[in-house]
Design an enzyme around this catalytic site. Sequence first.
Site, short mmCIF file in Angstrom:
data_model
loop_
_atom_site.label_atom_id
_atom_site.label_comp_id
_atom_site.label_asym_id
_atom_site.label_seq_id
_atom_site.Cartn_x
_atom_site.Cartn_y
_atom_site.Cartn_z
N HIS A 361 -30.67 -7.69 -31.22
CA HIS A 361 -29.57 -8.33 -30.67
C HIS A 361 -28.06 -8.20 -31.30
CE1 HIS A 361 -32.91 -10.78 -29.04
NE2 HIS A 361 -32.04 -11.05 -28.08
N GLU A 602 -39.77 -10.69 -17.70
CA GLU A 602 -39.65 -9.85 -18.85
C GLU A 602 -40.98 -9.24 -19.34
OE1 GLU A 602 -36.96 -11.65 -21.63
OE2 GLU A 602 -37.75 -13.58 -21.20
N ASP A 626 -36.73 -7.06 -22.76
CA ASP A 626 -38.19 -7.11 -23.27
C ASP A 626 -39.21 -6.56 -22.55
OD1 ASP A 626 -38.27 -8.74 -25.53
OD2 ASP A 626 -37.16 -10.58 -24.52
N CYS A 673 -30.50 -8.85 -16.25
CA CYS A 673 -29.67 -9.39 -17.03
C CYS A 673 -30.06 -8.83 -18.50
CB CYS A 673 -29.59 -11.02 -17.26
SG CYS A 673 -31.18 -11.28 -17.96
C1 PEP Z 1 -34.16 -9.32 -22.14
O1 PEP Z 1 -35.16 -9.37 -22.68
O2 PEP Z 1 -34.05 -8.28 -21.56
C2 PEP Z 1 -33.05 -10.43 -22.29
C3 PEP Z 1 -32.13 -10.52 -21.55
O3 PEP Z 1 -33.58 -11.35 -23.09
P1 PEP Z 1 -33.19 -11.15 -24.93
O4 PEP Z 1 -32.38 -10.01 -24.88
O5 PEP Z 1 -32.55 -12.38 -25.44
O6 PEP Z 1 -34.57 -11.16 -25.30
MG MG Z 2 -35.97 -11.38 -23.72
#
Ligand code: PEP
Ligand code: MG
Length: 753
Positions: A361, A602, A626, A673
Amino acid sequence: MLESLRRIVQEVNNAPDLERALTIIVQRVKQAVGADVCSVYLNDFDNRRHVLHATDGLRAKAVGRVRLELGRGLIGLVSERAEPINLDDAVSHPRYQRITDTGEEHYHGFLGAPIIQNRKVLGVLVLRQREKRHFGDDEVTFVVTLASQLAGAITFARTNGELARLQDDGIPQRFLPGLPASPGIGIGTAVVVYPPADLNAVPDRRAENLDNEAKDFLGAVEHVAEDLDRFAVRTQAHLSAEDMALFDAWRLMLESDTLIDGTLSRIRAGNWAPGALRETIAEHAKVFDDMDDAYLRERASDVRDLGRCILTHLQKLTAAPIQYVPNTILVGDELSAMQIADVPREMLAGIVSTTGSGSSHVGILARGMGVPAAMAVADLPVGRVEGRELVVDGYRGRVYVAPGPTVRAEYQRLAEDDAALTSELQALRHLPAETTDGYLVPLYLNTGLVSEARPLGIEESAGVGLYRTELPFIVRDTFPGEAAQMSNYRQVLELFAPRPVTIRTLDIGGDKPLPYFPMHEANPFLGWRGIRITLDQPEIFLTQVRAILRASIGLDNLQILLPMISTVGEVDEALLLIHRAHDELLEEGYQVRLPPIGVMIEVPAAVYQCEALARRVDFLSVGTNDLTQYLLAVDRNNAHVAKLYDEFHPAVLRALLQILAGARVHGREVSVCGEMAGDPLATFLLLGMGVHSLSMGAGSLLRVKRVIRSISRARAREVLKVALQCEDAASVRRLLLDALEAVGLGGLVRPGK
Ligand code: PEP
Ligand code: MG
């Protein structure tokens, strides 16, 4: 043996430089195994040779002088085979080679173990015995384990040593490798942030006022003494006289000359109090670490505990806001989103973390903010770089410490190219994301990772494709109530209205635990996470959904997205709860409309059930971060396996095709996304597949728009067709890079024009 192993590794980790680290290794190993000689040869790849770097048993003068051609002798054999070699009588082996300048007699017993890091042999640890000797299985295991543990320490100590020498005589510096996390070139000054009360993470820092540092240190010692007295009184009734003696021992340690005078003299030499304390405690603990008596050895941890207590008080006394400088390069072992958000944006020139990866993140946040970043720069000696000039190459994940004039000038030029690219991209801000053959791909924004009144990218995006709601939950010490959440969501919905805003329900767990909601799991990413938590705790889900729905009243630009779906049952249950919250609100007199609801794809299970999921909801959004992690079984935050994490893996591409096919059956739109959406290389593939929209961090919007406006959908389909014939991610990547270079846009993903 295990105990010796632990102690040796600890000592090596605390060694100030490579020479010292290697000396410790050879002495301790020789002693532990009872060999006649222990030596370490390191591979000098530039000059194609093995160089004797440390020995206990051979002539000390031979160190640095004995150089064997790479691949020669038994040392070469160990290095070549990358496995241990254990010989009772080395002299009779065809590869035996006697080295005269070490003062070597004929040694018969031989055990050589390779020192390997990331599949690369860095050197060889060798034991020798005059007589014939077959080293036992235990001894081989001990030496092999030690050699594998030492690889990291050797790399670290090598960098430390290089940095230390650099200060004296300006030896040119090589870059430190890491993982690319956010494109761009950052040149600036290191500001190190470290977790509180972590003595090992405290950096050296020049003291501004020696008297004040000394006063703070003595004040902190006094506080700890008072704490000890208080604890002693409180526990008196429950402890035996023998145990109570522990408090006296701690008092003695605390007031000892070694601790007090040792730290004060380091402060007088110019270090600030926490840095001086770290050095003193390390030295003091080491004395105990070296003792043979197990009880006394344990006292080393008492010394470290005491050090931590003093540091805690010091930090309370001296807690001043961090001083950011213009062009701050933020450096830390485990940076958090909060620490990044604390730096005024106009001062932040780069981010360097010794852990993590591009898909963690912190990496996502860096890209969202458009700040060059390198992650997993494991060899960076964080404690020694405060205030030094750093260059961050976010394209290749490299960091230079105190770069020489040539490196600096080259990067200055690349940074200028980058600035030119950025201003060129600005011209696209108000133009549509439309291919040359007129196909429109709306580009949405991912936001919510940090709290900002006005996120970047408001104007150039079609709305918000992913609003992560975890932050308000993470920064508090209890769950936020409906009203507090509502005002948060209202802010973002208002800011973008009438453009759509997709709010994702809580996705805690995995790498986003809540401090007040403890979860102890062996595999957090496979555990209680996202929708699984909120369905098990419906009160959390209902409060959040009520807050989201109420926030949208009168704006009607809301969409709700459900994370971590792995079964249709979860969707059914979540829909039921959403309808319930909606009904309740209507009953309470709120004029609230039921928004479109979507699920995140995901988890591999969701890919295979895409059609059934699409039938239940209004849209699908693919979380490639994910999805890649779960499809490839590669932890997205783990630097050790980061090389295996690749969204261009053929399995990921096939999963995306399957998702689109499933959605098509029910006429649902698919958005991406995850971070893949913001990668200009991926644009060819996603466009070619017919993904309806993309959602990404603000830093990527214009780069992706640039690609979309430069190619046709027909061309994207052609590239996709070839990509689907590739059998590995590297071939896909090469193909995409060529395709991008062919339209003159290679500069979007690498340094330079
Ligand atoms: C993902 O897993 O691609 C996603 C957009 O969610 P996060 O990165 O918050 O897990
Ligand atoms: Mg995710």
